[in-house]
Enzyme design. Structure first.
Site, PDB file in Angstrom:
ATOM      1  N   ALA A   1       3.405  46.759  26.670  1.00 23.40           N
ATOM      2  CA  ALA A   1       2.329  45.825  26.315  1.00 23.40           C
ATOM      3  C   ALA A   1       2.837  44.399  26.491  1.00 23.40           C
ATOM      4  O   ALA A   1       4.024  44.124  26.303  1.00 23.40           O
ATOM      5  CB  ALA A   1       1.904  46.064  24.871  1.00 23.40           C
TER       6      ALA A   1
ATOM      7  N   GLY B   1       4.372  50.637  26.310  1.00 21.36           N
ATOM      8  CA  GLY B   1       3.149  51.077  26.978  1.00 21.36           C
ATOM      9  C   GLY B   1       3.393  51.556  28.404  1.00 21.36           C
ATOM     10  O   GLY B   1       2.613  52.365  28.920  1.00 21.36           O
TER      11      GLY B   1
ATOM     12  N   GLU C   1       4.348  54.996  27.971  1.00 21.19           N
ATOM     13  CA  GLU C   1       3.153  55.717  27.500  1.00 21.19           C
ATOM     14  C   GLU C   1       2.207  56.014  28.673  1.00 21.19           C
ATOM     15  O   GLU C   1       1.602  57.086  28.738  1.00 21.19           O
ATOM     16  CB  GLU C   1       2.448  54.903  26.405  1.00 21.19           C
ATOM     17  CG  GLU C   1       3.267  54.866  25.109  1.00 21.19           C
ATOM     18  CD  GLU C   1       2.672  53.936  24.064  1.00 21.19           C
ATOM     19  OE1 GLU C   1       2.534  52.717  24.359  1.00 21.19           O
ATOM     20  OE2 GLU C   1       2.340  54.390  22.966  1.00 21.19           O
TER      21      GLU C   1
ATOM     22  N   GLU D   1       9.286  49.714  20.454  1.00 21.06           N
ATOM     23  CA  GLU D   1       8.393  48.978  19.545  1.00 21.06           C
ATOM     24  C   GLU D   1       9.017  48.725  18.184  1.00 21.06           C
ATOM     25  O   GLU D   1       8.786  47.691  17.559  1.00 21.06           O
ATOM     26  CB  GLU D   1       7.066  49.749  19.374  1.00 21.06           C
ATOM     27  CG  GLU D   1       6.145  49.685  20.590  1.00 21.06           C
ATOM     28  CD  GLU D   1       6.428  50.758  21.623  1.00 21.06           C
ATOM     29  OE1 GLU D   1       7.501  51.403  21.571  1.00 21.06           O
ATOM     30  OE2 GLU D   1       5.565  50.949  22.498  1.00 21.06           O
TER      31      GLU D   1
END
Ligand code: COA
Length: 261
Positions: A68, A113, A116, A136
């Site tokens: 992200a 992300g 992910e 994270e």
């Protein structure tokens, strides 16, 4: 050749494959909200192309995707944060509904992300120097685009907890050993992706879809219910023209010609 480009990604047709390239290399292909929206639109578009697999990779020689966009993460309300997490989850979930299997080609860093996104693909291939992780926790956060749910399904609960709670980086060799990636290549990644896809793109799409659906339900359902799903889907596969062709071709000692029917 079919092509589509937006500010932060490219979508191209390469023979019987669609290739989606995250294209923000100066920011290590970090997932800005704009890029997430573009991925969503690109997956919709790829779903309508006459291809047999989707390859996903990152532009540049450093990163698949560094996660992200941290610059956008700060100063959000809780409801905004929740909405964003749900949006990211929904975008990556589109890979499950894609009519064709997807392969993430991890060409460098795949963090947060980025990992992910790769985990939401059907398969993953990494270059030998790739580095992966869910860092994270180091930002005081936890994964929000599916990582806490897909990682244990791929590598088991104990290993997933370790990676999520330490945020540590995994090498390509370790990723292969724990089942986080399917293959590691020392050679050209796109070539490796094409060769890997060629191992299944000749089979009929209905049977491939039933196989994906049955295996993905395996980790969601109690065994008894999962076996029912398998009985139904294997019966549906049996009813296809492709199954008739496959079994006839075997009996006639020839190569089957599947027609996705
Ligand atoms: N969001 C926004 N920008 C990012 C980013 C992210 N997740 N990851 C990298 N970038 C940007 C950097 O800020 C830098 O931009 P700048 O040149 O304008 O300063 C550029 O990408 C290059 O990154 P840099 O950190 O200089 O590269 P590096 O090779 O030294 O380190 C990483 C690479 C991946 C180890 C490091 O960038 C990193 O830890 N990124 C964050 C990973 C992360 O925590 N992801 C989960 C987010 S929830």
């Amino acid at each position: 050749m079919t092509e589509a480009a937006s500010r932060n990604l490219r979508l191209e047709q390469d023979g019987n494959l669609a290739v989606l390239t995250l294209n923000r290399p100066d920011k290590l292909n970090a997932l800005s909200f704009e890029l997430l929206g573009e991925i969503s639109a690109a997956l919709d578009q790829a779903a309508s192309w006459p291809v047999r697999a989707l390859l996903v990779t990152g532009a540049g020689d450093k990163a698949f995707c560094a996660g992200a966009d941290i610059e956008e993460l700060r100063n959000r309300t809780l409801s905004d944060q929740k909405r964003r997490a749900e949006f990211g989850q929904a975008v990556f979930a589109k890979l499950d509904d894609l009519p064709v299997p997807s392969v993430a080609l991890i060409n460098g860093y795949a963090f947060g992300g980025g990992l992910e996104f790769a985990m939401a693909c059907t398969f993953r291939i990494a270059i030998a120097g790739a580095k992966m992780g869910l860092p994270e926790i180091k930002l005081g956060l936890i994964p929000g685009y599916g990582g806490t749910q897909r990682l244990p399904r791929l590598i088991g609960q104990a290993r997933a907890l370790e990676l999520v709670m330490t945020g540590r980086t995994v090498t390509a060799a370790e990723a292969l050993a724990i089942g986080l990636v399917n293959r590691v290549t020392e050679g050209n990644l796109l070539e490796a992706g094409r060769a890997f896809a060629a191992e299944f793109t000749g089979f009929g799409l209905p049977a491939l879809s039933f196989a994906r659906a049955a295996v993905s339900r395996a980790l969601d359902l109690p065994l008894h219910d999962g076996l029912k799903v398998e009985a139904d889907l294997s019966t549906l596969a049996y009813r296809t023209q492709d199954a008739e062709e496959g079994m006839a071709a075997f009996a006639q000692k020839r190569k089957p010609e599947f027609r996705d029917a």
